[in-house]
Write an enzyme that holds these catalytic residues in place. Structure first.
Site, PDB file in Angstrom:
ATOM      1  N   GLN A   1      31.573  42.815 120.667  1.00  0.00           N
ATOM      2  CA  GLN A   1      30.942  43.473 121.821  1.00  0.00           C
ATOM      3  C   GLN A   1      31.828  44.682 122.114  1.00  0.00           C
ATOM      4  OE1 GLN A   1      28.135  43.482 123.615  1.00  0.00           O
ATOM      5  NE2 GLN A   1      29.024  45.148 124.798  1.00  0.00           N
TER       6      GLN A   1
ATOM      7  N   GLN B   1      30.983  47.804 123.629  1.00  0.00           N
ATOM      8  CA  GLN B   1      30.868  48.521 124.896  1.00  0.00           C
ATOM      9  C   GLN B   1      31.599  47.717 125.978  1.00  0.00           C
ATOM     10  OE1 GLN B   1      26.869  49.153 126.451  1.00  0.00           O
ATOM     11  NE2 GLN B   1      27.490  50.988 127.526  1.00  0.00           N
TER      12      GLN B   1
ATOM     13  N   GLY C   1      21.966  41.542 126.808  1.00  0.00           N
ATOM     14  CA  GLY C   1      21.674  42.195 125.549  1.00  0.00           C
ATOM     15  C   GLY C   1      22.593  43.372 125.333  1.00  0.00           C
ATOM     16  N   MET C   2      22.680  43.791 124.087  1.00  0.00           N
ATOM     17  CA  MET C   2      23.478  44.972 123.735  1.00  0.00           C
ATOM     18  C   MET C   2      22.721  45.728 122.662  1.00  0.00           C
ATOM     19  SD  MET C   2      26.130  46.810 124.222  1.00  0.00           S
ATOM     20  CE  MET C   2      26.190  48.378 123.357  1.00  0.00           C
ATOM     21  N   GLU C   3      22.556  47.023 122.936  1.00  0.00           N
ATOM     22  CA  GLU C   3      21.655  47.853 122.134  1.00  0.00           C
ATOM     23  C   GLU C   3      22.276  48.333 120.824  1.00  0.00           C
ATOM     24  OE1 GLU C   3      23.115  48.512 125.055  1.00  0.00           O
ATOM     25  OE2 GLU C   3      23.594  50.630 125.295  1.00  0.00           O
ATOM     26  N   ASN C   4      22.971  47.492 120.102  1.00  0.00           N
ATOM     27  CA  ASN C   4      23.571  47.935 118.851  1.00  0.00           C
ATOM     28  C   ASN C   4      22.459  48.467 117.939  1.00  0.00           C
ATOM     29  OD1 ASN C   4      26.231  47.172 119.590  1.00  0.00           O
ATOM     30  ND2 ASN C   4      25.627  45.040 119.284  1.00  0.00           N
TER      31      ASN C   4
ATOM     32  N   HIS D   1      14.234  46.563 127.245  1.00  0.00           N
ATOM     33  CA  HIS D   1      15.401  47.333 127.670  1.00  0.00           C
ATOM     34  C   HIS D   1      16.245  47.790 126.473  1.00  0.00           C
ATOM     35  CE1 HIS D   1      18.682  48.358 130.540  1.00  0.00           C
ATOM     36  NE2 HIS D   1      19.431  48.075 129.479  1.00  0.00           N
ATOM     37  N   GLU D   2      16.609  46.842 125.640  1.00  0.00           N
ATOM     38  CA  GLU D   2      17.497  47.202 124.523  1.00  0.00           C
ATOM     39  C   GLU D   2      16.788  48.126 123.539  1.00  0.00           C
ATOM     40  OE1 GLU D   2      20.326  46.636 125.366  1.00  0.00           O
ATOM     41  OE2 GLU D   2      20.068  44.948 126.720  1.00  0.00           O
TER      42      GLU D   2
ATOM     43  N   HIS E   1      16.833  51.685 124.710  1.00  0.00           N
ATOM     44  CA  HIS E   1      18.092  52.389 124.429  1.00  0.00           C
ATOM     45  C   HIS E   1      18.043  53.153 123.097  1.00  0.00           C
ATOM     46  CE1 HIS E   1      20.912  51.500 127.608  1.00  0.00           C
ATOM     47  NE2 HIS E   1      20.793  50.187 127.499  1.00  0.00           N
TER      48      HIS E   1
ATOM     49  N   GLU F   1      21.791  53.777 131.237  1.00  0.00           N
ATOM     50  CA  GLU F   1      21.194  52.565 131.811  1.00  0.00           C
ATOM     51  C   GLU F   1      20.042  52.843 132.773  1.00  0.00           C
ATOM     52  OE1 GLU F   1      21.755  49.936 130.355  1.00  0.00           O
ATOM     53  OE2 GLU F   1      23.663  50.307 129.353  1.00  0.00           O
TER      54      GLU F   1
ATOM     55  N   ASP G   1      34.516  48.443 132.299  1.00  0.00           N
ATOM     56  CA  ASP G   1      33.716  47.213 132.239  1.00  0.00           C
ATOM     57  C   ASP G   1      33.130  46.881 133.601  1.00  0.00           C
ATOM     58  OD1 ASP G   1      33.782  46.557 129.628  1.00  0.00           O
ATOM     59  OD2 ASP G   1      35.398  45.090 129.779  1.00  0.00           O
TER      60      ASP G   1
ATOM     61  N   TYR H   1      21.757  51.199 137.129  1.00  0.00           N
ATOM     62  CA  TYR H   1      20.495  50.734 136.554  1.00  0.00           C
ATOM     63  C   TYR H   1      19.311  51.085 137.450  1.00  0.00           C
ATOM     64  CZ  TYR H   1      22.947  47.940 133.037  1.00  0.00           C
ATOM     65  OH  TYR H   1      23.718  47.553 131.980  1.00  0.00           O
TER      66      TYR H   1
ATOM     67  N   ARG I   1      27.172  33.865 129.755  1.00  0.00           N
ATOM     68  CA  ARG I   1      26.640  35.189 130.130  1.00  0.00           C
ATOM     69  C   ARG I   1      27.081  35.505 131.551  1.00  0.00           C
ATOM     70  NH1 ARG I   1      20.255  36.688 130.666  1.00  0.00           N
ATOM     71  NH2 ARG I   1      20.559  38.802 131.472  1.00  0.00           N
TER      72      ARG I   1
ATOM     73  N   LYS J   1      26.494  37.713 133.958  1.00  0.00           N
ATOM     74  CA  LYS J   1      25.592  37.898 135.090  1.00  0.00           C
ATOM     75  C   LYS J   1      25.068  36.569 135.617  1.00  0.00           C
ATOM     76  CE  LYS J   1      20.990  38.376 135.106  1.00  0.00           C
ATOM     77  NZ  LYS J   1      19.655  38.851 135.498  1.00  0.00           N
TER      78      LYS J   1
HETATM   79  N1  BES Z   1      24.439  48.402 127.318  1.00  0.00           N
HETATM   80  C1  BES Z   1      24.204  47.311 128.196  1.00  0.00           C
HETATM   81  C2  BES Z   1      25.303  46.287 128.198  1.00  0.00           C
HETATM   82  C3  BES Z   1      26.642  46.801 128.664  1.00  0.00           C
HETATM   83  C4  BES Z   1      26.735  47.754 129.671  1.00  0.00           C
HETATM   84  C5  BES Z   1      27.775  46.304 128.092  1.00  0.00           C
HETATM   85  C6  BES Z   1      27.980  48.206 130.073  1.00  0.00           C
HETATM   86  C7  BES Z   1      29.011  46.755 128.490  1.00  0.00           C
HETATM   87  C8  BES Z   1      29.111  47.709 129.481  1.00  0.00           C
HETATM   88  C9  BES Z   1      22.872  46.630 127.881  1.00  0.00           C
HETATM   89  O1  BES Z   1      21.882  47.502 127.446  1.00  0.00           O
HETATM   90  C10 BES Z   1      22.353  46.032 129.152  1.00  0.00           C
HETATM   91  O2  BES Z   1      22.108  46.759 130.070  1.00  0.00           O
HETATM   92  N2  BES Z   1      22.197  44.730 129.155  1.00  0.00           N
HETATM   93  C11 BES Z   1      21.631  44.017 130.266  1.00  0.00           C
HETATM   94  C12 BES Z   1      20.203  43.702 129.947  1.00  0.00           C
HETATM   95  C13 BES Z   1      19.244  43.791 131.086  1.00  0.00           C
HETATM   96  C14 BES Z   1      19.335  45.019 131.905  1.00  0.00           C
HETATM   97  C15 BES Z   1      17.836  43.553 130.605  1.00  0.00           C
HETATM   98  C16 BES Z   1      22.423  42.739 130.482  1.00  0.00           C
HETATM   99  O3  BES Z   1      23.309  42.455 129.680  1.00  0.00           O
HETATM  100  O4  BES Z   1      22.186  42.047 131.441  1.00  0.00           O
HETATM  101 ZN    ZN Z   2      21.255  48.731 128.979  1.00  0.00          ZN
END
Ligand code: BES
Ligand code: ZN
Length: 684
Positions: free
Chosen positions: A175, A177, A305-308, A331-332, A335, A354, A410, A418, A592, A594
């Site tokens: 990971q 980012q 998720g992560m938009e790799n 979302h991803e 990106h 974002e 971070d 967002y 996770r 969140k």
């Molecule tokens: N790019 C982000 C994840 C991220 C942001 C990682 C900042 C590290 C630092 C990813 O696209 C994202 O926003 N993920 C969300 C998904 C959601 C908005 C649907 C998540 O992880 O909750």
């Molecule tokens: Zn995002």
């Protein structure tokens, strides 16, 4: 539901001075631009989260040759950079590193022979890692670093076989980012530098290795893998994963990688992905990254998720069986335009990634699942924003953060980035009309494709291609207020959900009479409706009330992480001890951030809850990702329990800024996140 990254209440210091007018960071010549837009200059802007000096030299290509060792929890090998020297008097190549062992650094000479270079690895800064300074007075075209990662690399997680679904094979994933790529590859870890890459990775033959590159759905597991990423990407999009992974197709160009037990369930859950890609292409132009695959990770993945690029990394917690959380894929995928194609120049411009992505995500949801679903997701997001604005420092309510605003990137993401970001684009869409705004956004993605830009560049482009083109619709001051001022400006468009009005009525009736809504009503509720039902409850309920809900709806023990994220903190605040075993199970099963942090944050508010949190954390910790571990540790360390028992005192309750019953009633008709710092927004 699009507030993924936790806003820890950190001491945010705002640096003096204003970062309103830096030049954009770009390194590629662009296709013919609309005459109205200014061509970006080549100067770099300061990225306070990187030691790199991209104005002196830039990595144009990265070639990795790595051995992946599960037993040692280590990647080791070489990173070879093709360099573009920008400053002909430069003598050093400065890279970012974190917890890396650097064995040797070499430069390629004229005859192709490699000769050692002197280098120094500075002591580690807790947030930024170490500055790796390489003496390169000849400004060689190629430099090679031989290195090893640490088993504690902040950007990698190594899982024992027992921590996977199949329990047979170990697993690892990255990971990168925001600034964790530097913990597994020494590089210029700033989004201003974009590079192509290739990789050769050796691993145990039973492990499939995937990267953010040209993964082959038909790849055979032989322990020897080669990758190519021919498009220039910033370092935070560098990604790798290895484990017992199988492929399940969704369409010709889309599919799912997952452990065998998850693959077909995930492919079913995400079966609308091809439609999402086509919808996005109609709006914003061709998908430029070839394949779009989704890798479903173990539940310890710290994000949703992560938009790799070419390979979105996703939490398994969105595989619910009813497609109710597929906005994560929208979302991803979004990106692929906002973020991966047009990238923020520094994490302080995170909203360019974002906020734009959350806007596009909602457009895709509306196109595929209808306006009501899109509205519900918007309302949930705006209610979170509204809650955040009750506590968050106004300096963090602006879209373009000033240097020094956050100590650790971070923690830079929040509902502001967002949801306020998306709201601004929804506002622009409303002002200019959908047709003109869609054309504008498509032009923006094309114009800045494969570049990294600061917020000022967006403003410049918007002035030339939106405001000046459609005079009299919006002033620059209005636009700048959204970007540089805290809160939500008056006149922000409002969204209503019919479904949520029913939910609000049901909640208000139950609070008043203890009469639960008819099963025919609740049995049709979506994840979003349950989330809204719980989230709009008063700060605390009585244990009897919670028991009544639990008996009727089995909320304790819910397999749905979005519901658990809201339900468990409510049970904690209300002193409903029956939920404790299920909470312990939830916090140990899911990593996770969140989903679990709100429960930890509620627990640490009482002595008894803090003890419970510490106990659960001790058990859960071996399975947590370093990013999640850091957040939980910080929450426990900063805990100042206000009460000695699980039953909250009125103080503890007052300290929380959750909606009250009064708010809940208001939500039925007025569902915005309008900030108290601005005038109330109008309703429509
Ligand atoms: N790019 C982000 C994840 C991220 C942001 C990682 C900042 C590290 C630092 C990813 O696209 C994202 O926003 N993920 C969300 C998904 C959601 C908005 C649907 C998540 O992880 O909750
Ligand atoms: Zn995002």
């Amino acid at each position: 539901m699009r507030h993924p990254i936790l806003m820890l209440s950190l001491a945010a210091i705002l640096a003096a001075g204003c970062n309103r007018d830096p030049a954009p960071a770009t390194e590629t010549a662009q296709p013919a631009a609309p005459a109205t837009a200014a061509a970006p200059a080549a100067a770099a802007i300061t990225d306070e989260f990187s030691y790199a000096q991209p104005d002196k030299v830039r990595i144009a290509d990265l070639a990795l040759d790595l051995a992946l060792d599960f037993a040692a929890k280590q990647l080791s090998g070489t990173a070879t950079y093709t360099l573009e020297w920008k400053d002909q008097s430069a003598t050093e190549l400065v890279l970012d590193a974190r917890a890396l062992t650097i064995d040797k650094v070499e430069a390629e000479g004229a005859g192709g022979a490699w000769a050692p270079l002197q280098f120094a690895l500075a002591p580690e800064d807790k947030t930024l890692g170490s500055k790796l300074t390489i003496q390169a007075p000849q400004r060689p075209a190629k430099v090679r670093v031989t290195y090893k990662t640490s088993p504690e690399a902040s950007g990698l997680q190594w899982l024992e076989a027992s921590m996977t679904a199949g329990k047979q094979h170990p697993f690892m994933f990255s990971q990168s980012q925001q600034i964790h790529a530097r913990s597994w590859v020494p590089l210029q870890d700033t989004p201003q530098v974009r590079f192509t890459y290739t990789a050769h990775v050796t691993a145990p033959a039973e492990a499939m290795v995937l990267m953010s590159a040209d993964n082959d759905p038909k790849a055979v597991r032989d322990g020897d893998y080669s990758f190519k990423m021919p498009q220039k990407i910033p370092s935070y999009l560098l990604a790798i994963a290895a484990g017992d992974l199988v492929f399940e197709p969704i369409s010709q160009r889309a599919g799912v990688w997952a452990e065998p037990g998850m693959a077909s369930r995930a492919a079913e859950e995400f079966s609308d992905t091809e439609k999402m890609i086509q919808t996005a292409e109609k709006l914003y132009g061709p998908y430029r990254w070839d394949r779009y695959d989704i890798l479903v990770l173990p539940p310890s993945f710290p994000y949703g998720g992560m938009e790799n690029p070419r390979l979105t990394f996703a939490t398994p917690t969105v595989v619910t069986g009813d497609k109710s959380l597929v906005s994560l894929v929208a979302h991803e995928l979004a990106h692929s335009w906002s973020g991966n194609l047009v990238t923020f120049a520094t994490p302080n411009d995170a909203w360019l990634n974002e906020g734009f992505t959350s806007y596009v995500e909602n457009r895709l949801i509306e196109a595929l699942y209808g306006q009501e679903r899109a509205a519900q997701e918007t309302v949930i997001g705006r209610n979170e924003l509204k809650a955040e604005y009750k506590t968050i420092d106004p300096k963090l309510q602006v879209l373009s953060l000033k240097p020094g605003a956050v100590a650790d990137p971070d923690e830079a993401s929040s509902s502001t980035v967002y949801t306020k970001g998306a709201w601004l684009l929804q506002f622009l869409e409303q002002r200019f009309g959908r047709a003109d705004f869609d054309a504008f956004l498509r032009g923006y993605f094309d114009h800045y494709a494969f570049q990294s830009i600061p917020t000022t560049e967006f403003l410049k482009y918007a002035k030339a291609n939106l405001l000046d083109k459609h005079p009299g619709k919006l002033t620059m001051q209005e636009l700048e207020q959204w970007v540089y001022e805290p809160g939500i400006p008056p006149g922000a468009p409002q969204v209503q959900s019919r479904g949520f009005s029913v939910v609000d009525a049901a909640r208000v009736a139950w609070l008043g009479s203890a009469q639960l809504p008819a099963p025919a009503v609740t049995s049709a509720w979506s994840t979003q409706e349950w989330v809204h039902f719980i989230e709009s409850m008063p700060e605390t309920l009585t244990p009897e009330q919670l028991k009544q809900l639990d008996d009727a709806y089995k909320l304790t023990g819910t397999p749905n992480g979005e519901i658990a994220q809201r339900w468990y903190p409510l049970t904690v605040r209300s002193g409903y001890a029956e939920a404790r075993p299920a909470i312990a199970e939830f916090l140990q099963r899911i990593g996770r951030r969140k989903l679990i942090m709100p429960t930890y944050e509620a627990l640490v508010k009482t002595d008894d809850g803090l003890a419970f949190a510490k106990d659960v954390f001790a058990k859960a910790r071996p399975g947590y990702h370093p990013i999640t571990t850091a957040s939980v540790e910080a929450t426990i360390a900063q805990a100042k329990p206000a009460a000695a028992s699980a039953t909250p005192t009125s103080d503890a309750a007052a300290a929380e800024d959750k909606p009250t019953a009064d708010d809940a009633e208001k939500n039925a008709t007025h569902t915005d996140g309008t900030s108290g710092t601005a005038e109330p927004a109008e309703t429509n």
